[in-house]
Design a protein around this motif. Structure first.
Motif, PDB file in Angstrom:
ATOM      1  N   VAL A   9       0.835  -1.206   0.000  1.00  0.00           N
ATOM      2  CA  VAL A   9       0.000   0.000   0.000  1.00  0.00           C
ATOM      3  C   VAL A   9       0.868   1.253   0.000  1.00  0.00           C
ATOM      4  N   VAL A  10       1.903   1.257   0.839  1.00  0.00           N
ATOM      5  CA  VAL A  10       2.771   2.434   0.939  1.00  0.00           C
ATOM      6  C   VAL A  10       3.544   2.646  -0.361  1.00  0.00           C
ATOM      7  N   LEU A  11       4.159   1.584  -0.858  1.00  0.00           N
ATOM      8  CA  LEU A  11       4.958   1.718  -2.079  1.00  0.00           C
ATOM      9  C   LEU A  11       4.074   2.052  -3.290  1.00  0.00           C
ATOM     10  N   GLY A  12       2.911   1.434  -3.362  1.00  0.00           N
ATOM     11  CA  GLY A  12       1.995   1.743  -4.457  1.00  0.00           C
ATOM     12  C   GLY A  12       1.510   3.181  -4.408  1.00  0.00           C
ATOM     13  N   SER A  13       1.281   3.686  -3.198  1.00  0.00           N
ATOM     14  CA  SER A  13       0.856   5.082  -3.048  1.00  0.00           C
ATOM     15  C   SER A  13       1.967   6.038  -3.456  1.00  0.00           C
ATOM     16  N   ILE A  14       3.212   5.682  -3.136  1.00  0.00           N
ATOM     17  CA  ILE A  14       4.344   6.527  -3.541  1.00  0.00           C
ATOM     18  C   ILE A  14       4.452   6.579  -5.061  1.00  0.00           C
ATOM     19  N   ALA A  15       4.349   5.417  -5.698  1.00  0.00           N
ATOM     20  CA  ALA A  15       4.443   5.369  -7.162  1.00  0.00           C
ATOM     21  C   ALA A  15       3.310   6.163  -7.809  1.00  0.00           C
ATOM     22  N   PHE A  16       2.098   5.996  -7.286  1.00  0.00           N
ATOM     23  CA  PHE A  16       0.965   6.741  -7.845  1.00  0.00           C
ATOM     24  C   PHE A  16       1.106   8.234  -7.566  1.00  0.00           C
ATOM     25  N   GLY A  17       1.632   8.583  -6.392  1.00  0.00           N
ATOM     26  CA  GLY A  17       1.827   9.996  -6.068  1.00  0.00           C
ATOM     27  C   GLY A  17       2.809  10.667  -7.013  1.00  0.00           C
ATOM     28  N   ILE A  18       3.890   9.961  -7.347  1.00  0.00           N
ATOM     29  CA  ILE A  18       4.860  10.514  -8.303  1.00  0.00           C
ATOM     30  C   ILE A  18       4.201  10.704  -9.666  1.00  0.00           C
ATOM     31  N   PHE A  19       3.433   9.699 -10.078  1.00  0.00           N
ATOM     32  CA  PHE A  19       2.717   9.824 -11.353  1.00  0.00           C
ATOM     33  C   PHE A  19       1.766  11.018 -11.332  1.00  0.00           C
ATOM     34  N   TRP A  20       1.034  11.182 -10.245  1.00  0.00           N
ATOM     35  CA  TRP A  20       0.047  12.266 -10.159  1.00  0.00           C
ATOM     36  C   TRP A  20       0.722  13.636 -10.206  1.00  0.00           C
ATOM     37  N   VAL A  21       1.805  13.794  -9.450  1.00  0.00           N
ATOM     38  CA  VAL A  21       2.494  15.090  -9.428  1.00  0.00           C
ATOM     39  C   VAL A  21       2.998  15.456 -10.819  1.00  0.00           C
ATOM     40  N   LEU A  22       3.595  14.495 -11.511  1.00  0.00           N
ATOM     41  CA  LEU A  22       4.151  14.791 -12.833  1.00  0.00           C
ATOM     42  C   LEU A  22       3.066  14.913 -13.898  1.00  0.00           C
ATOM     43  N   ALA A  23       1.915  14.296 -13.674  1.00  0.00           N
ATOM     44  CA  ALA A  23       0.816  14.435 -14.629  1.00  0.00           C
ATOM     45  C   ALA A  23       0.138  15.791 -14.504  1.00  0.00           C
ATOM     46  N   VAL A  24       0.013  16.274 -13.274  1.00  0.00           N
ATOM     47  CA  VAL A  24      -0.657  17.558 -13.045  1.00  0.00           C
ATOM     48  C   VAL A  24       0.319  18.722 -13.179  1.00  0.00           C
ATOM     49  N   GLY A 420      -1.983  -0.694 -10.925  1.00  0.00           N
ATOM     50  CA  GLY A 420      -1.225  -0.994  -9.713  1.00  0.00           C
ATOM     51  C   GLY A 420      -1.823  -0.332  -8.486  1.00  0.00           C
ATOM     52  N   PHE A 421      -2.276   0.917  -8.637  1.00  0.00           N
ATOM     53  CA  PHE A 421      -2.891   1.614  -7.506  1.00  0.00           C
ATOM     54  C   PHE A 421      -4.200   0.942  -7.098  1.00  0.00           C
ATOM     55  N   ASN A 422      -4.935   0.432  -8.075  1.00  0.00           N
ATOM     56  CA  ASN A 422      -6.162  -0.297  -7.745  1.00  0.00           C
ATOM     57  C   ASN A 422      -5.867  -1.545  -6.921  1.00  0.00           C
ATOM     58  N   LYS A 423      -4.731  -2.183  -7.192  1.00  0.00           N
ATOM     59  CA  LYS A 423      -4.380  -3.409  -6.470  1.00  0.00           C
ATOM     60  C   LYS A 423      -3.986  -3.139  -5.018  1.00  0.00           C
ATOM     61  N   THR A 424      -3.716  -1.893  -4.670  1.00  0.00           N
ATOM     62  CA  THR A 424      -3.428  -1.590  -3.266  1.00  0.00           C
ATOM     63  C   THR A 424      -4.688  -1.650  -2.411  1.00  0.00           C
ATOM     64  N   GLY A 425      -5.851  -1.513  -3.031  1.00  0.00           N
ATOM     65  CA  GLY A 425      -7.105  -1.553  -2.291  1.00  0.00           C
ATOM     66  C   GLY A 425      -7.584  -0.199  -1.815  1.00  0.00           C
ATOM     67  N   ILE A 426      -6.780   0.846  -1.999  1.00  0.00           N
ATOM     68  CA  ILE A 426      -7.173   2.176  -1.521  1.00  0.00           C
ATOM     69  C   ILE A 426      -8.396   2.710  -2.268  1.00  0.00           C
ATOM     70  N   PRO A 427      -8.429   2.669  -3.607  1.00  0.00           N
ATOM     71  CA  PRO A 427      -9.629   3.173  -4.298  1.00  0.00           C
ATOM     72  C   PRO A 427     -10.901   2.435  -3.896  1.00  0.00           C
ATOM     73  N   SER A 428     -10.805   1.130  -3.716  1.00  0.00           N
ATOM     74  CA  SER A 428     -11.993   0.361  -3.325  1.00  0.00           C
ATOM     75  C   SER A 428     -12.467   0.751  -1.934  1.00  0.00           C
ATOM     76  N   ALA A 429     -11.526   0.973  -1.022  1.00  0.00           N
ATOM     77  CA  ALA A 429     -11.905   1.366   0.336  1.00  0.00           C
ATOM     78  C   ALA A 429     -12.577   2.738   0.337  1.00  0.00           C
ATOM     79  N   LEU A 430     -12.035   3.668  -0.433  1.00  0.00           N
ATOM     80  CA  LEU A 430     -12.645   4.996  -0.508  1.00  0.00           C
ATOM     81  C   LEU A 430     -14.028   4.934  -1.149  1.00  0.00           C
ATOM     82  N   TRP A 431     -14.176   4.110  -2.188  1.00  0.00           N
ATOM     83  CA  TRP A 431     -15.476   4.009  -2.839  1.00  0.00           C
ATOM     84  C   TRP A 431     -16.506   3.334  -1.934  1.00  0.00           C
ATOM     85  N   ASP A 432     -16.074   2.335  -1.176  1.00  0.00           N
ATOM     86  CA  ASP A 432     -16.996   1.690  -0.234  1.00  0.00           C
ATOM     87  C   ASP A 432     -17.540   2.692   0.774  1.00  0.00           C
ATOM     88  N   TRP A 433     -16.726   3.677   1.122  1.00  0.00           N
ATOM     89  CA  TRP A 433     -17.177   4.708   2.059  1.00  0.00           C
ATOM     90  C   TRP A 433     -18.125   5.704   1.379  1.00  0.00           C
TER      91      TRP A 433
END
Length: 553
Positions: A9-24, A420-433
């Motif tokens: 979860v931590v490593l996947g979030s870091i990778a997605f965070g880097i992608f997000w910063v450089l995309a935006v 990869g970020f979906n496989k961390t489970g974070i998006p699913s947890a946020l959507w369940d909420w």
């Protein structure tokens, strides 16, 4: 989906965070490598951190979406060569009845062209033309640029080929082109009209003021001439020609074999050199121009008898140079015969180009018909692209060079990173909420869902938002009714697309208009973030709300 182990979860979030910063923010100071490289970096980190396996990474790349993107970009390139967008530009100024009429036309033309040829393409080819019209008529460019960008985003929502996120939705949802079109066309048409009305209300006083006031207002945001650069496309294979100075030309000319015994070729070489000298004199002061022209004249006189061959040139009616090396009359006859051949060739070339342009339009219409018939969208676009390449009957490299391969690579990296970020489970947890509050069986649920999409589309960009929410929104709708699944996908398409109007960073079309306007030669204009936000925020909220009421499933 359960949460992955903490390390993943931590490593996947870091990778997605880097992608997000450089995309935006593609030009961040600590890593200014751009969006495309940023998406590849995020994908690579997902694999290196073992958030996703290499096999799953390759499987995450959606080839139908890439094929559809490639095909539509090639078709757009040929339509541009066939003057489609030039005709659209002429339509803007044809019998225009003033600034308000021009603003309304821009909204309609931008929306329709974006629905058929993608919003990015429409913004690229129409921005400078609109700037030129505004400057020539002493009109403030800002409302017209906002009309172009905002209407392009709204219009692109109507079709699967209008923008990248709609491509993703159409492929993942398997909604046919016709069903997609008829489900969103009412919302698009009303949205464009409402957006135009908001623009007119917002800029009514500015568009109604006297011309001298308009010029003063426009001058405030005009870029200094030295800061304006041309954005014309120049193929890499030809870039060296544009940068040659006179010395480069002279050295190139001197490298040509100079044999005075072959019909005066030496005289032709000197003619080329003299032409370069003349072109230089045109941009020098008058005093130096006279001196240099005298030198050229003397040099040409000295070269007149090189090799003992008297050389006299005659200017024929066709403008060709003939070196006298034999019969003067035969040269004149040859000149007149060549002139008649050229006159005969001109109508032939015109007919050839007319037939070719007609063929381009027919192939494009055929592609749209195939899409409406429900045929495979990706292969329909690729087939149309290849048909245009064959129809052109020449090297396709110039047209293929206009394909944005960096965008295709960006999509590849983004597919892997988001998976990869979906496989961390974070998006699913946020959507369940969020899911209990975002169900589309109530007006409140639709409003909450749309608000979430608007925010995520401006924070994480619209395509990643669609990839993250698409299947979850569809699954939530399926639990209500199978008939609601299509509506859920269309709501996602509408909200994520119109969300691009919220801020300058909301969509690529906005950034294209901003950059094209800033770099436009002679008509440069700076569209600021805050000037866009002041209009974009109310327009986005109103247009999104009205469109949601008109979506049909």
């Amino acid at each position: 989906m359960a949460m992955a182990p903490t390390v993943k979860v931590v490593l996947g979030s870091i990778a997605f965070g880097i992608f997000w910063v450089l995309a935006v923010f593609p030009a961040v100071p600590f890593l200014p490598i751009g969006r495309t490289a940023g998406s590849l970096l995020g994908a690579m980190l997902m694999v290196i951190f073992r958030v996703i396996t290499p096999e799953d990474a390759y499987a995450a790349i959606d080839l139908p979406i890439l094929g559809l993107l490639f095909g539509t970009m090639v078709v757009s390139a040929y339509l541009e060569r066939a003057d489609m967008f030039k005709y659209l530009g002429k339509l803007l100024s044809w019998k225009s009845r003033g600034s308000k009429d021009l603003l309304f036309r821009i909204c309609l033309v931008s929306a329709i062209s974006s629905a058929l040829f993608t919003n990015d393409t429409s913004c690229v080819v129409l921005t400078e033309f609109i700037l030129k019209i505004a400057r020539q008529n002493n009109l403030p460019p800002q409302p017209f640029l906002l009309a172009l960008a905002s209407s392009a985003n709204i219009g692109s929502a109507a079709t699967p080929i209008g923008n990248p996120q709609n491509l993703v939705i159409a492929v993942q949802s398997k909604i046919s082109f016709g069903k997609f079109l008829f489900g969103l066309v009412p919302a698009m048409l009303v949205g464009v009209l409402v957006n135009a009305a908001i623009l007119l209300c917002y800029y009514w006083k500015l568009l109604s003021s006297e011309k001298d006031v308009e010029v003063a207002q426009a001058a405030k945001d005009m870029i200094a001439e030295e800061d304006v650069t041309s954005h014309r496309f120049s193929p890499a294979t030809m870039s060296h020609l544009g940068s040659m100075n006179s010395q480069d030309w002279n050295s190139m000319i001197e490298s040509i074999p100079q044999s005075p015994s072959i019909n005066g070729e030496f005289g032709h070489v000197e003619t080329l050199r003299n032409r370069v000298s003349y072109s230089e004199n045109d941009i020098r002061p008058a005093t130096s121009a006279g001196t240099e022209s005298a030198k050229v004249s003397n040099a040409s006189k000295e070269l007149g008898g090189v090799g003992g061959i008297p050389q006299r040139r005659e200017e024929g009616a066709s403008g060709r140079r003939y070196v006298r090396n034999g019969s003067w009359m035969s040269g004149m006859k040859e000149g007149f015969s060549n002139l008649s051949l050229e006159e005969k060739e001109i109508p032939v070339e015109r007919w050839k180009r007319l037939l070719w342009k007609t063929g381009v339009y027919v192939v494009t219409i055929g592609m749209l018909i195939a899409l409406l018939m429900g045929l495979n969208m990706s292969w329909s676009a690729i087939t149309a692209a290849l048909a245009l390449i064959v129809l052109d009957f020449k090297d396709a490299r110039p047209s293929l060079e206009k394909v944005s391969y960096s965008l295709l690579i960006f999509f590849c990296g983004m597919f892997i990173t988001v998976d990869g970020f979906n496989k961390t489970g974070i998006p699913s947890a946020l959507w369940d909420w969020m899911e209990p509050y975002s169900r589309i069986d109530s007006a409140g649920g639709i409003a909450v869902l749309s608000l979430v999409i608007l925010i995520l589309s401006n924070v994480a960009s619209n395509v990643p938002t669609v990839l993250l929410l698409g299947t979850r929104v569809a699954a939530s709708a399926a639990s209500i009714s199978l008939a609601e699944v299509t509506k859920a996908w269309l709501i996602l398409a509408w909200a994520s697309t119109v969300a691009g109007n919220l801020s300058l960073l909301g969509s690529a079309a906005n950034l294209i208009v901003c950059e094209q306007a800033r770099r436009a030669q002679f008509f440069g204009y700076n569209l600021s973030f805050w000037s866009h936000l002041r209009f974009g925020l109310p327009s986005t909220l109103v247009v999104t709300a009205i469109g949601l009421l008109l979506i049909r499933n």
